[in-house]
Design a protein around this motif. Structure first.
Motif, PDB file in Angstrom:
ATOM      1  N   ALA A 107       6.923  -6.944  12.862  1.00  0.00           N
ATOM      2  CA  ALA A 107       8.099  -6.140  13.177  1.00  0.00           C
ATOM      3  C   ALA A 107       8.619  -5.340  11.992  1.00  0.00           C
ATOM      4  N   VAL A 108       8.483  -5.867  10.771  1.00  0.00           N
ATOM      5  CA  VAL A 108       9.075  -5.172   9.623  1.00  0.00           C
ATOM      6  C   VAL A 108       8.186  -4.055   9.078  1.00  0.00           C
ATOM      7  N   VAL A 109       6.911  -4.048   9.452  1.00  0.00           N
ATOM      8  CA  VAL A 109       5.982  -3.081   8.861  1.00  0.00           C
ATOM      9  C   VAL A 109       6.372  -1.635   9.145  1.00  0.00           C
ATOM     10  N   GLY A 145      12.716  -8.385  15.115  1.00  0.00           N
ATOM     11  CA  GLY A 145      11.789  -9.392  14.609  1.00  0.00           C
ATOM     12  C   GLY A 145      12.473 -10.432  13.749  1.00  0.00           C
ATOM     13  N   MET A 146      13.397  -9.974  12.896  1.00  0.00           N
ATOM     14  CA  MET A 146      14.132 -10.913  12.048  1.00  0.00           C
ATOM     15  C   MET A 146      14.946 -11.885  12.889  1.00  0.00           C
ATOM     16  N   TRP A 147      15.686 -11.355  13.881  1.00  0.00           N
ATOM     17  CA  TRP A 147      16.512 -12.228  14.722  1.00  0.00           C
ATOM     18  C   TRP A 147      15.665 -13.134  15.603  1.00  0.00           C
ATOM     19  N   LEU A 148      14.497 -12.661  16.031  1.00  0.00           N
ATOM     20  CA  LEU A 148      13.591 -13.530  16.779  1.00  0.00           C
ATOM     21  C   LEU A 148      13.217 -14.751  15.945  1.00  0.00           C
ATOM     22  N   GLY A 149      12.915 -14.516  14.661  1.00  0.00           N
ATOM     23  CA  GLY A 149      12.559 -15.626  13.782  1.00  0.00           C
ATOM     24  C   GLY A 149      13.698 -16.591  13.542  1.00  0.00           C
ATOM     25  N   VAL A 150      14.936 -16.092  13.601  1.00  0.00           N
ATOM     26  CA  VAL A 150      16.106 -16.953  13.383  1.00  0.00           C
ATOM     27  C   VAL A 150      16.530 -17.667  14.661  1.00  0.00           C
ATOM     28  N   LEU A 151      16.667 -16.914  15.751  1.00  0.00           N
ATOM     29  CA  LEU A 151      17.325 -17.433  16.945  1.00  0.00           C
ATOM     30  C   LEU A 151      16.408 -18.238  17.850  1.00  0.00           C
ATOM     31  N   THR A 152      15.111 -17.933  17.867  1.00  0.00           N
ATOM     32  CA  THR A 152      14.206 -18.693  18.733  1.00  0.00           C
ATOM     33  C   THR A 152      14.117 -20.159  18.299  1.00  0.00           C
ATOM     34  N   PRO A 153      13.924 -20.454  17.020  1.00  0.00           N
ATOM     35  CA  PRO A 153      13.996 -21.866  16.625  1.00  0.00           C
ATOM     36  C   PRO A 153      15.354 -22.491  16.907  1.00  0.00           C
ATOM     37  N   MET A 154      16.443 -21.779  16.616  1.00  0.00           N
ATOM     38  CA  MET A 154      17.767 -22.349  16.813  1.00  0.00           C
ATOM     39  C   MET A 154      18.068 -22.607  18.284  1.00  0.00           C
ATOM     40  N   GLY A 155      17.605 -21.708  19.166  1.00  0.00           N
ATOM     41  CA  GLY A 155      17.939 -21.830  20.571  1.00  0.00           C
ATOM     42  C   GLY A 155      16.978 -22.674  21.379  1.00  0.00           C
ATOM     43  N   VAL A 156      15.715 -22.783  20.914  1.00  0.00           N
ATOM     44  CA  VAL A 156      14.704 -23.467  21.729  1.00  0.00           C
ATOM     45  C   VAL A 156      13.900 -24.471  20.914  1.00  0.00           C
ATOM     46  N   GLN A 157      13.202 -23.975  19.887  1.00  0.00           N
ATOM     47  CA  GLN A 157      12.189 -24.783  19.226  1.00  0.00           C
ATOM     48  C   GLN A 157      12.748 -26.003  18.492  1.00  0.00           C
ATOM     49  N   LEU A 158      13.835 -25.816  17.747  1.00  0.00           N
ATOM     50  CA  LEU A 158      14.382 -26.949  17.006  1.00  0.00           C
ATOM     51  C   LEU A 158      14.908 -28.029  17.951  1.00  0.00           C
ATOM     52  N   ALA A 159      15.483 -27.633  19.075  1.00  0.00           N
ATOM     53  CA  ALA A 159      15.954 -28.624  20.049  1.00  0.00           C
ATOM     54  C   ALA A 159      14.785 -29.437  20.591  1.00  0.00           C
ATOM     55  N   ARG A 160      13.677 -28.773  20.900  1.00  0.00           N
ATOM     56  CA  ARG A 160      12.493 -29.488  21.378  1.00  0.00           C
ATOM     57  C   ARG A 160      11.939 -30.416  20.305  1.00  0.00           C
TER      58      ARG A 160
END
Length: 443
Positions: free
Chosen positions: A208-210, A46-61
């Protein structure tokens, strides 16, 4: 393999520099079960999803939406600023967690609070009206997720016995790739729209962290600290300056954070992650501008899926294998060389089928590296007392490449194009992998 034990300089003076001293708690940790490992993997995913999804997809869009003519520069600024926040935050928050005195332990408060702040930052990104708010939201998200990272990574040497380090590190490496894959699927297939994708990531980070927060039994950290006992969840002990941590080896050598093994491990990690950052940050633009594929977003998802599945398989296999044979360095070096082979393919043969094969090699290499590198890092740490701080410094080796990648990529792309960029990837990953062979205290 040389046996290392950690003591303080004061302890060493009291012992007269004699034989190895046993690290308190190092030999009596019970093995971790499948349930603990599963909860840790879910939280880390969950932590890496929050980091890598913006970096790999969302921020580029988002960068393309706000600044279509200068999307590369805006994306580089966003990822660079976010990585700078991580570089500063993870060591500081790790050090704070080392000295946290709460009824819930040292690490869990920072994981819980960080998840909340990270989700808030992702929610701010979902409503950003322009580049300034985009940068602000990403800074808040990175600050919170850095706290989660600091708490989770310090839990491994806190809790996991040495003979299980490779296996748990394999699952930790898998979680990074799994987070990237799940995030890509969520924002490309399950949730449509930029804002909705950010909100979905925020919700997944919290959920994810719960299980880990509930299931990880961490002792009351207020014990033995009467002066600060009862001051609440976020009470951080104000202590006299601790004696300088050193490591005493079987041969009587003493080492701290500047010992060559620690430095070689740090540089190796930095270079391999730099190579991976150069690939991932510019993959969408590579497919759009160099390969000119008809559907760049779908192509990005396909290569990400190939890379992640390859990394997941190699991470689990390499972690368990390294525990079985008692060797670490050969896996780290091999992982860097596999990534170099993938980068070379992308440089010399820019075609869609070749890019898929390159993704397979890069994934296998990075998964192998991630699976065993954490075990190497845990083995060279100089102090049990300051685990969070020291692992935070290694987290800089993950964050700093995000800052350096656009600084290197923009001029390289201007002069040598994507061929030059991926030759640079091949060089830094090969060198990074091989450098770990200089570490002498790990087999």
């Amino acid at each position: 393999m040389t046996q290392d034990t950690t003591v303080t300089a004061a302890d060493d003076a009291e012992s007269g520099g004699g034989p190895d001293r046993t690290l308190p708690g190092a030999g009596d940790r019970p093995p971790v079960g499948r349930g603990w490992t599963a909860r840790y993997t879910i939280a880390s995913t969950g932590m890496w999803l929050g980091v890598l999804t913006p970096m790999g997809v969302q921020l580029a869009r988002q960068a393309e939406k706000f600044a279509p003519e200068s999307k590369t520069e805006l994306l580089g600024l966003a990822t660079g600023v976010g990585a700078l926040v991580t570089m500063l935050a993870v060591p500081l928050l790790g050090a704070a967690s080392d000295r946290t005195r709460s009824r819930f332990g040292r690490r869990r408060p920072w994981i819980a609070g960080g998840a909340a702040v990270g989700a808030l930052g992702l929610a701010l990104l979902s409503t950003a009206p322009g580049p300034g708010w985009m940068l602000a939201g990403w800074v808040v998200a990175q600050l919170g997720l850095s706290s989660v990272q600091a708490g989770l990574v310090a839990t491994v040497p806190d809790r996991v016995p040495r003979e299980q380090l490779g296996s748990v590190a394999g699952w930790a490496g898998l979680s990074q790739m799994l987070g990237a894959l799940l995030g890509t699927v969520v924002v490309n297939q399950l949730v449509k729209g930029l804002s909705a994708g950010y909100l979905a990531c925020a919700a997944l980070v919290l959920v994810a962290v719960v299980p880990f927060l509930i299931g990880h039994a961490e002792r009351d950290a207020r014990a033995g600290d009467d002066a600060r006992a009862g001051q609440g969840l976020w009470a951080v002990a104000v202590e006299p300056k601790a004696p300088r941590p050193v490591v005493v080896t079987a041969g009587g050598a003493r080492r701290g954070l500047r010992e060559p093994d620690v430095l070689w491990t740090w540089v190796s990690k930095f270079l391999v992650v730099l190579g991976f950052a150069l690939i991932t940050q510019y993959l969408l633009y590579y497919l759009t501008d160099e390969l000119r594929v008809p559907d760049p977003q779908r192509a990005t998802m396909m290569i990400t899926a190939v890379t992640v599945l390859s990394a997941m398989a190699s991470a689990l296999g390499a972690g368990r294998w390294s525990d079985r044979v008692g060797r670490r360095k050969v896996f780290v070096a091999g992982g860097g060389l596999l990534m170099a082979a993938g980068g070379t393919l992308m440089a010399v043969a820019p075609a869609w089928p070749v890019a898929l094969c390159a993704g397979l090699l890069v994934g296998a290499g990075f998964g192998t590296f991630l699976a065993v590198d954490l075990a190497v890092v845990a083995s060279v740490l100089p102090s049990a007392r300051d685990t969070g701080r020291d692992l935070g410094l290694f987290a800089v080796a993950v964050a700093a490449p995000q800052v350096l990648a656009p600084v290197l990529a923009v001029p390289v792309l201007a002069v040598a194009g994507y061929g030059g960029l991926y030759l640079l990837v091949a060089l830094v990953t090969a060198v990074g992998g091989v450098l770990v062979l200089r570490v002498r205290s790990v087999a």
